[in-house]
Write a protein that holds these residues in place. Structure first.
Motif, PDB file in Angstrom:
ATOM      1  N   ALA A  20       0.827  -1.209   0.000  1.00 53.29           N
ATOM      2  CA  ALA A  20       0.000   0.000   0.000  1.00 53.29           C
ATOM      3  C   ALA A  20       0.862   1.260   0.000  1.00 53.29           C
ATOM      4  O   ALA A  20       0.592   2.203  -0.750  1.00 53.29           O
ATOM      5  CB  ALA A  20      -0.947  -0.008   1.206  1.00 53.29           C
ATOM      6  N   VAL A  21       1.908   1.287   0.827  1.00 53.70           N
ATOM      7  CA  VAL A  21       2.795   2.457   0.857  1.00 53.70           C
ATOM      8  C   VAL A  21       3.501   2.612  -0.487  1.00 53.70           C
ATOM      9  O   VAL A  21       3.530   3.704  -1.060  1.00 53.70           O
ATOM     10  CB  VAL A  21       3.822   2.353   2.005  1.00 53.70           C
ATOM     11  N   ASP A  22       4.062   1.528  -0.999  1.00 52.11           N
ATOM     12  CA  ASP A  22       4.834   1.617  -2.240  1.00 52.11           C
ATOM     13  C   ASP A  22       3.972   1.968  -3.449  1.00 52.11           C
ATOM     14  O   ASP A  22       4.459   2.569  -4.405  1.00 52.11           O
ATOM     15  CB  ASP A  22       5.598   0.315  -2.488  1.00 52.11           C
ATOM     16  N   SER A  23       2.699   1.617  -3.412  1.00 54.16           N
ATOM     17  CA  SER A  23       1.793   1.961  -4.517  1.00 54.16           C
ATOM     18  C   SER A  23       1.024   3.254  -4.233  1.00 54.16           C
ATOM     19  O   SER A  23       0.207   3.677  -5.056  1.00 54.16           O
ATOM     20  CB  SER A  23       0.816   0.816  -4.783  1.00 54.16           C
ATOM     21  N   ARG A  24       1.284   3.858  -3.076  1.00 53.71           N
ATOM     22  CA  ARG A  24       0.639   5.106  -2.657  1.00 53.71           C
ATOM     23  C   ARG A  24      -0.883   4.959  -2.558  1.00 53.71           C
ATOM     24  O   ARG A  24      -1.630   5.881  -2.842  1.00 53.71           O
ATOM     25  CB  ARG A  24       0.995   6.275  -3.583  1.00 53.71           C
ATOM     26  N   ASP A  25      -1.332   3.790  -2.128  1.00 52.11           N
ATOM     27  CA  ASP A  25      -2.761   3.535  -1.939  1.00 52.11           C
ATOM     28  C   ASP A  25      -3.094   3.746  -0.462  1.00 52.11           C
ATOM     29  O   ASP A  25      -3.121   2.816   0.336  1.00 52.11           O
ATOM     30  CB  ASP A  25      -3.102   2.102  -2.376  1.00 52.11           C
ATOM     31  N   MET A  26      -3.330   4.992  -0.108  1.00 46.14           N
ATOM     32  CA  MET A  26      -3.535   5.336   1.294  1.00 46.14           C
ATOM     33  C   MET A  26      -4.849   4.788   1.852  1.00 46.14           C
ATOM     34  O   MET A  26      -4.948   4.520   3.047  1.00 46.14           O
ATOM     35  CB  MET A  26      -3.463   6.851   1.488  1.00 46.14           C
ATOM     36  N   ASP A  27      -5.862   4.581   0.993  1.00 45.40           N
ATOM     37  CA  ASP A  27      -7.104   3.969   1.464  1.00 45.40           C
ATOM     38  C   ASP A  27      -6.863   2.528   1.887  1.00 45.40           C
ATOM     39  O   ASP A  27      -7.337   2.094   2.943  1.00 45.40           O
ATOM     40  CB  ASP A  27      -8.196   4.045   0.393  1.00 45.40           C
ATOM     41  N   ALA A  28      -6.129   1.774   1.070  1.00 45.07           N
ATOM     42  CA  ALA A  28      -5.794   0.393   1.432  1.00 45.07           C
ATOM     43  C   ALA A  28      -4.928   0.377   2.686  1.00 45.07           C
ATOM     44  O   ALA A  28      -5.073  -0.500   3.541  1.00 45.07           O
ATOM     45  CB  ALA A  28      -5.074  -0.306   0.281  1.00 45.07           C
ATOM     46  N   TRP A  29      -4.043   1.357   2.810  1.00 41.18           N
ATOM     47  CA  TRP A  29      -3.143   1.430   3.960  1.00 41.18           C
ATOM     48  C   TRP A  29      -3.923   1.628   5.251  1.00 41.18           C
ATOM     49  O   TRP A  29      -3.738   0.902   6.211  1.00 41.18           O
ATOM     50  CB  TRP A  29      -2.134   2.556   3.734  1.00 41.18           C
ATOM     51  N   VAL A  30      -4.820   2.630   5.290  1.00 40.07           N
ATOM     52  CA  VAL A  30      -5.552   2.884   6.539  1.00 40.07           C
ATOM     53  C   VAL A  30      -6.528   1.774   6.866  1.00 40.07           C
ATOM     54  O   VAL A  30      -6.832   1.543   8.039  1.00 40.07           O
ATOM     55  CB  VAL A  30      -6.256   4.266   6.554  1.00 40.07           C
TER      56      VAL A  30
END
Length: 141
Positions: free
Chosen positions: A27-37
């Motif tokens: 998630a961090v490496d793909s900049r997917d902050m929704d998936a991250w949170v």
């Protein structure tokens, strides 16, 4: 739950928990902050800023924007169960960030607390310890 069911549940829980740091890195490496949170409990505590995934997203999004590209490699992960729905562990990570013309390599340990909520495992808390950070001297090919 009988003994066999409990053992199967423990193995399934371990597999699910071990996916959390990997999903976090992707998630961090793909900049997917929704998936991250979504990897955190809905009421995640964010210190003086408050609680909740929205608050967490408002903190992490500007932080991730400070570097152009990243690669997080999970190098090892220990999980210990407190009970059937709570666990804690440590995940080792080698992270690389492209930051302002430098390629910075870091050694990190994440000290985690996990909880099963609504049938799925999520982070309650992640604390980072950065051991080392250095410019790799050249950009990767």
């Amino acid at each position: 739950m009988n003994e066999l069911e409990a053992r199967i549940d423990r193995l399934e829980s371990l597999a699910a928990i071990q996916q959390l740091p990997i999903r976090y890195a992707i998630a961090v490496d793909s900049r997917d902050m929704d998936a991250w949170v979504d990897l955190f409990i809905p009421d995640v505590y964010c210190g003086r800023r408050g609680s909740g995934r929205g608050v967490l997203k408002s903190i992490i999004t500007p932080a991730v924007r400070t570097f152009y590209r990243s690669i997080h490699q999970i190098c090892g992960h220990r999980v210990e169960f407190d009970d059937a729905d709570h666990a804690h562990g440590v995940a080792y990570c080698r992270a690389e960030h492209e930051d302002d013309g430098k390629w910075v390599v870091m050694a990190i340990a994440y000290f985690d607390t996990y909880e099963r909520r609504d049938g799925g495992w999520v982070f309650v808390r992640r604390r980072e310890k950065h051991w080392d950070s250095a410019d790799r001297q050249g950009r990767p090919a």
